[in-house]
Design a protein around this motif. Sequence first.
Motif, short mmCIF file in Angstrom:
data_model
loop_
_atom_site.label_atom_id
_atom_site.label_comp_id
_atom_site.label_asym_id
_atom_site.label_seq_id
_atom_site.Cartn_x
_atom_site.Cartn_y
_atom_site.Cartn_z
N GLY A 1 0.82 -1.22 0.00
CA GLY A 1 0.00 0.00 0.00
C GLY A 1 0.84 1.25 0.00
O GLY A 1 0.53 2.24 -0.69
N TYR A 2 1.92 1.24 0.77
CA TYR A 2 2.85 2.37 0.84
C TYR A 2 3.48 2.63 -0.53
O TYR A 2 3.49 3.77 -1.02
CB TYR A 2 3.92 2.05 1.88
N CYS A 3 3.97 1.54 -1.17
CA CYS A 3 4.60 1.67 -2.49
C CYS A 3 3.57 2.06 -3.56
O CYS A 3 3.88 2.82 -4.48
CB CYS A 3 5.29 0.37 -2.88
N LYS A 4 2.37 1.53 -3.45
CA LYS A 4 1.30 1.88 -4.39
C LYS A 4 1.07 3.39 -4.37
O LYS A 4 0.90 4.03 -5.42
CB LYS A 4 0.02 1.15 -4.02
N THR A 5 1.07 3.99 -3.18
CA THR A 5 0.85 5.42 -3.04
C THR A 5 2.04 6.20 -3.58
O THR A 5 1.88 7.18 -4.31
CB THR A 5 0.59 5.79 -1.57
N LEU A 6 3.25 5.76 -3.24
CA LEU A 6 4.46 6.45 -3.71
C LEU A 6 4.56 6.43 -5.24
O LEU A 6 4.98 7.41 -5.85
CB LEU A 6 5.71 5.79 -3.12
N LYS A 7 4.15 5.32 -5.84
CA LYS A 7 4.27 5.18 -7.29
C LYS A 7 3.01 5.65 -8.02
O LYS A 7 2.94 5.56 -9.25
CB LYS A 7 4.57 3.72 -7.63
N LYS A 8 2.03 6.14 -7.27
CA LYS A 8 0.79 6.68 -7.85
C LYS A 8 0.09 5.66 -8.75
O LYS A 8 -0.43 6.02 -9.80
CB LYS A 8 1.06 7.98 -8.58
N ALA A 9 0.11 4.40 -8.32
CA ALA A 9 -0.59 3.36 -9.07
C ALA A 9 -2.09 3.51 -8.82
O ALA A 9 -2.52 3.79 -7.71
CB ALA A 9 -0.12 1.97 -8.63
N TRP A 10 -2.89 3.32 -9.86
CA TRP A 10 -4.35 3.46 -9.75
C TRP A 10 -4.96 2.19 -10.34
O TRP A 10 -5.11 2.07 -11.55
CB TRP A 10 -4.83 4.70 -10.49
N THR A 11 -5.27 1.23 -9.47
CA THR A 11 -5.85 -0.03 -9.94
C THR A 11 -7.01 -0.42 -9.04
O THR A 11 -7.15 0.09 -7.93
CB THR A 11 -4.82 -1.17 -9.92
N TYR A 12 -7.83 -1.33 -9.54
CA TYR A 12 -8.96 -1.84 -8.78
C TYR A 12 -8.71 -3.28 -8.32
O TYR A 12 -9.64 -3.96 -7.89
CB TYR A 12 -10.24 -1.79 -9.62
N GLU A 13 -7.48 -3.74 -8.40
CA GLU A 13 -7.19 -5.15 -8.16
C GLU A 13 -7.50 -5.58 -6.72
O GLU A 13 -8.06 -6.65 -6.50
CB GLU A 13 -5.72 -5.45 -8.49
N PHE A 14 -7.10 -4.78 -5.73
CA PHE A 14 -7.40 -5.16 -4.35
C PHE A 14 -8.90 -5.10 -4.08
O PHE A 14 -9.46 -5.96 -3.41
CB PHE A 14 -6.66 -4.25 -3.37
N ARG A 15 -9.54 -4.09 -4.63
CA ARG A 15 -10.97 -3.90 -4.40
C ARG A 15 -11.80 -5.10 -4.83
O ARG A 15 -12.82 -5.41 -4.21
CB ARG A 15 -11.43 -2.64 -5.14
N ILE A 16 -11.39 -5.80 -5.90
CA ILE A 16 -12.17 -6.92 -6.40
C ILE A 16 -11.71 -8.26 -5.84
O ILE A 16 -12.17 -9.31 -6.26
CB ILE A 16 -12.12 -6.97 -7.95
N SER A 17 -10.80 -8.23 -4.86
CA SER A 17 -10.24 -9.47 -4.33
C SER A 17 -11.02 -9.97 -3.12
O SER A 17 -11.74 -9.22 -2.45
CB SER A 17 -8.77 -9.25 -3.93
N LEU A 18 -10.83 -11.26 -2.82
CA LEU A 18 -11.43 -11.87 -1.63
C LEU A 18 -10.82 -11.28 -0.36
O LEU A 18 -11.48 -11.18 0.68
CB LEU A 18 -11.21 -13.39 -1.66
N LEU A 19 -9.55 -10.89 -0.45
CA LEU A 19 -8.87 -10.33 0.72
C LEU A 19 -9.51 -9.01 1.14
O LEU A 19 -9.62 -8.71 2.34
CB LEU A 19 -7.39 -10.12 0.41
N ASN A 20 -9.95 -8.21 0.18
CA ASN A 20 -10.65 -6.97 0.49
C ASN A 20 -11.91 -7.25 1.30
O ASN A 20 -12.18 -6.58 2.30
CB ASN A 20 -11.01 -6.24 -0.79
N LYS A 21 -12.67 -8.25 0.90
CA LYS A 21 -13.89 -8.61 1.63
C LYS A 21 -13.56 -9.07 3.05
O LYS A 21 -14.27 -8.74 4.01
CB LYS A 21 -14.65 -9.70 0.89
N ARG A 22 -12.49 -9.85 3.19
CA ARG A 22 -12.06 -10.30 4.52
C ARG A 22 -11.73 -9.09 5.41
O ARG A 22 -12.16 -9.02 6.56
CB ARG A 22 -10.83 -11.21 4.40
N PHE A 23 -10.96 -8.14 4.87
CA PHE A 23 -10.57 -6.98 5.67
C PHE A 23 -11.77 -6.12 6.05
O PHE A 23 -11.85 -5.61 7.16
CB PHE A 23 -9.53 -6.16 4.91
N GLU A 24 -12.70 -5.95 5.12
CA GLU A 24 -13.90 -5.16 5.44
C GLU A 24 -14.66 -5.78 6.60
O GLU A 24 -15.09 -5.08 7.53
CB GLU A 24 -14.79 -5.06 4.21
N LYS A 25 -14.83 -7.11 6.58
CA LYS A 25 -15.54 -7.80 7.67
C LYS A 25 -14.78 -7.68 8.98
O LYS A 25 -15.37 -7.47 10.04
CB LYS A 25 -15.74 -9.28 7.31
N MET A 26 -13.46 -7.84 8.91
CA MET A 26 -12.64 -7.76 10.12
C MET A 26 -12.68 -6.38 10.74
O MET A 26 -12.73 -6.24 11.97
CB MET A 26 -11.19 -8.15 9.80
#
Length: 440
Positions: free
Chosen positions: A90-115
């Motif tokens: 996440g830190y590197c994503k911000t530094l490199k100004k990457a703009w993707t939806y890959e995490f948003r559509i992942s199962l891990l995103n759903k896990r983190f939202e519930k947690m």
Amino acid sequence: MSLSNDDISENEFLITARTKKFSKLYCKLEGCREDEQMQKIQEMDKLLEKMNKEEFESVFKADLFNKIDKMIDEKKLTMKNAIKLLKQMGYCKTLKKAWTYEFRISLLNKRFEKMIICENLKKDVKNEDLLANLCECYLLLRNLHSEELIPICVSCLMKVASKKEEGEETQKEVEMALLALSNLRFIKIEQELYLNEIKEIILNYQEHYNLTHLAYQSAWQFLIRRFGKDRSLEDDIVNELHFINEASVELEKHLKCFDWKSKEEKERGKEAKELLIIEGWTSAICEVFSLCELWNEELVGLLESIIRVCLASKDNYRDISEMCIYSLIKGAGKRNMEIDTFVKKGAIDIFLEEMKQSTLLNEEILNFFHFFLIISKRMKKKEVFENDEAKRKATKMEIFEKMEEEGFEDIVASFIGVISILCERYDKAPIKVDDCFVNV
């Protein structure tokens, strides 16, 4: 069963030495003990930092996050180690100004939202550190965020960002929390969740210099991004927290430290962080100039800094110079911006020089015409110069001479055929070319 190299298709990767090594380390995570996993994650962290934007985006895939989710579920990767890797991503994503939806559509995103929701609902046994880590990963890895989770994340991370203990470890925690918060865009947040805390953080830095440069810039960026949805923040930003002066001081500081001549390797490591800080300040200035009506005597200093950064960045960092130019366009129309100061500090020269470039984009052309339209209209108003006719005439003459020297009439003539078409295409009011001239 260990993950094989086939589990991450090489077709998804930009194949370089760094991405291949990252892939191999990742594929070995599942079969390691916890301490060995941490060692490999530390190696992966270093690789992520060294990657350029294209390399990073090639590994930043939903499939990778889904496999991490699976390893957590099967207890083959500890949550502690997963969070360590994800926070660095996440830190590197911000530094490199990457703009993707890959995490948003992942199962891990759903896990983190519930947690995050479950951990926040706990009363006596709430794990504040875990909640903060989850919130940081969530805000840093996603580009668009769930409105339901925003109040939880803001409340939690403001506590982390407000830590005043001295020490490098605390500074890192504060920096990460503020960087995550600065990722919140396009959404209004209730003031009671953040305003007193963020003001105290900014004021405390102004007195004690207790934050990293990235943390301080992130604090301001978080606040400025609230301004777009909440104009009641204007007085806090301008008069209480002195944004205009602070932005000028910070720009000058980084202007001197940054090597503007070479663009190579700027997406990595220390230089990437420095670039992110500069871009953050110019972006915040651009937004304030667009929205703000309150100004004070500090404005001239900021104007000078914007012009210096614009000139320094115009060859190799067009994104930065374009933000500076847009800020100047917005500033030109502000009633507290004195036109003669605008002229004397070199703003007019920048626009005349830019209009001679052969690579101008359509919208840039309209912006430049709009700038001269604003200047011309303001020059006709005697009250702009407090009815000082001699001063108004002297400024008009100075602008006229600059226009004549740079061949402004010929420049304008080259665009006459496209101006009306562009105005219609971009849904702009028609521009009368003659109105862009400042005549003596």
